[in-house]
Design an enzyme around this catalytic site. Structure first.
Site, PDB file in Angstrom:
ATOM      1  N   ARG A   1     -11.686 -29.483 -67.749  1.00 44.49           N
ATOM      2  CA  ARG A   1     -12.915 -28.927 -67.201  1.00 44.49           C
ATOM      3  C   ARG A   1     -13.817 -30.076 -66.763  1.00 44.49           C
ATOM      4  O   ARG A   1     -13.843 -31.131 -67.404  1.00 44.49           O
ATOM      5  CB  ARG A   1     -13.652 -28.093 -68.272  1.00 44.49           C
ATOM      6  CG  ARG A   1     -13.103 -26.694 -68.441  1.00 44.49           C
ATOM      7  CD  ARG A   1     -13.397 -25.817 -67.209  1.00 44.49           C
ATOM      8  NE  ARG A   1     -12.898 -24.473 -67.356  1.00 44.49           N
ATOM      9  CZ  ARG A   1     -11.702 -24.036 -66.928  1.00 44.49           C
ATOM     10  NH1 ARG A   1     -10.875 -24.861 -66.307  1.00 44.49           N
ATOM     11  NH2 ARG A   1     -11.345 -22.782 -67.088  1.00 44.49           N
TER      12      ARG A   1
ATOM     13  N   HIS B   1      -9.167 -27.864 -57.697  1.00 49.80           N
ATOM     14  CA  HIS B   1      -8.863 -27.039 -58.886  1.00 49.80           C
ATOM     15  C   HIS B   1      -7.561 -26.257 -58.646  1.00 49.80           C
ATOM     16  O   HIS B   1      -7.530 -25.034 -58.741  1.00 49.80           O
ATOM     17  CB  HIS B   1     -10.025 -26.080 -59.192  1.00 49.80           C
ATOM     18  CG  HIS B   1      -9.980 -25.535 -60.599  1.00 49.80           C
ATOM     19  ND1 HIS B   1     -11.110 -25.229 -61.322  1.00 49.80           N
ATOM     20  CD2 HIS B   1      -8.941 -25.236 -61.412  1.00 49.80           C
ATOM     21  CE1 HIS B   1     -10.763 -24.762 -62.518  1.00 49.80           C
ATOM     22  NE2 HIS B   1      -9.442 -24.761 -62.592  1.00 49.80           N
TER      23      HIS B   1
END
Ligand code: GLV
Length: 319
Positions: free
Chosen positions: A234, A282
């Site tokens: 993250r 991502h």
């Protein structure tokens, strides 16, 4: 025999049209309806009021207030930080996660980026473009070099296995050190000691109170010019200002970032054009029904049969 009414499952997802048929095929005994998170109000309010299960990614504001019977939330991916911290999702509702085959995907991502460096792919491409035969472009030997993988659950371990196949000396970094027959595991408090000789630090941990901001100037001051940081966890694990300072100071050689505190990465971010930063969108662990449904199946069945779901995340731990 009295038949149990079909339990209802709402699929609130930006790719709901792909997920709904796959979930319905996996568990035909459920009454499943779906909507895009921006259009959840298109669902019949009476149906929503009776619905006990939800499959989602980002949870839209106001939705759970319309679902008084909600009794299970299935996340469409591995990280549940957006759900455990959601102010509208009451604590008694179990949240389950799914990491499917992310470990395999992310292992390929990590190895791909590391091998791009080690095989000097960009320099070869430049030499080729210039028509230059340059035998001095020798690949780097990764054999025996130290790879640290922070977060050593299913995903981190798979990454560790792949790095080991490249010949690297892999250490799993964990919060609660435990015995492990396969890998050397060390505590995150040892990172400062391990970084000076590390070739790569892979972040495969979730965002939790313990991991947020972990990669900061204090930690990076122990780095070295050959160190590559690869973040598939993250964005908020890394302090971005400190990261840029470490790249400029030479205690970090390269940052390969797939996750960011704000996504999409804003166009004005200095990361986009930094010569020592690789930005990817991502994409290191794509969530597809084919890969994730096997993880969800047992709970789908339990839910359809009226049993409590299993393997709920621990909200205080954050995973
Ligand atoms: C993706 O980032 C996930 O957590 O599944």
């Amino acid at each position: 025999m009295k038949l149990m009414p079909m339990r209802k499952l709402a699929v609130i997802h930006h790719r709901w049209t792909q997920w709904l048929p796959a979930l319905q095929q996996a568990e035909p005994r459920l009454d499943i309806r779906g909507a895009h998170p921006r259009e959840w109000e298109s669902l019949d309010p009476a149906w929503l009021a009776e619905t006990e299960g939800m499959f989602c990614w980002k949870l839209p504001e106001g939705l759970t207030g319309r679902m008084p019977k909600l009794a299970w939330v299935q996340n469409s991916g591995a990280g549940v930080d957006h759900l455990v911290n959601h102010p509208e999702l009451s604590d008694h509702i179990p949240i389950t996660r799914a990491d499917g085959r992310f470990g395999f995907w992310m292992a390929r991502y990590v190895c791909g980026h590391l091998l791009t460096e080690a095989q000097r792919v960009n320099e070869c491409a430049k030499a080729q473009a210039a028509g230059l035969w340059n035998p001095k472009v020798i690949p780097e030997d990764l054999g025996g070099k130290s790879a640290l993988v922070l977060g050593f659950g299913r995903i981190g371990r798979q990454i560790g296995k792949a790095l080991r196949e490249l010949g690297m000396d892999v250490t799993g970094i964990v919060y609660t050190p435990r015995e492990d027959s396969e890998f050397n595991l060390r505590s995150s408090t040892d990172l400062g000691e391990l970084l000076p000789t590390a070739r790569c630090l892979v972040l495969a941990a979730p965002s939790t109170p313990l991991t947020r901001g972990l990669v900061n100037s204090a930690l990076l001051s122990h780095g070295n010019p050959a160190l590559t940081l690869i973040n598939v966890g993250r964005g908020d694990l890394v302090n971005q200002v400190d990261l840029l300072a470490a790249l400029d100071a030479g205690t970090l050689g390269h940052a390969v970032l797939d996750v960011f505190t704000e996504e999409p990465l804003p166009i004005e971010s200095p990361l986009w054009h930094h010569p020592k930063v690789t930005v990817t969108p991502h994409h290191s662990g794509p969530s597809t029904p084919k890969d994730l449904i096997p993880d969800i199946l047992e709970n789908l069945r339990r839910f359809a049969e009226g049993h409590p779901v299993q393997y709920a995340v621990d909200r205080t731990r954050g995973y």
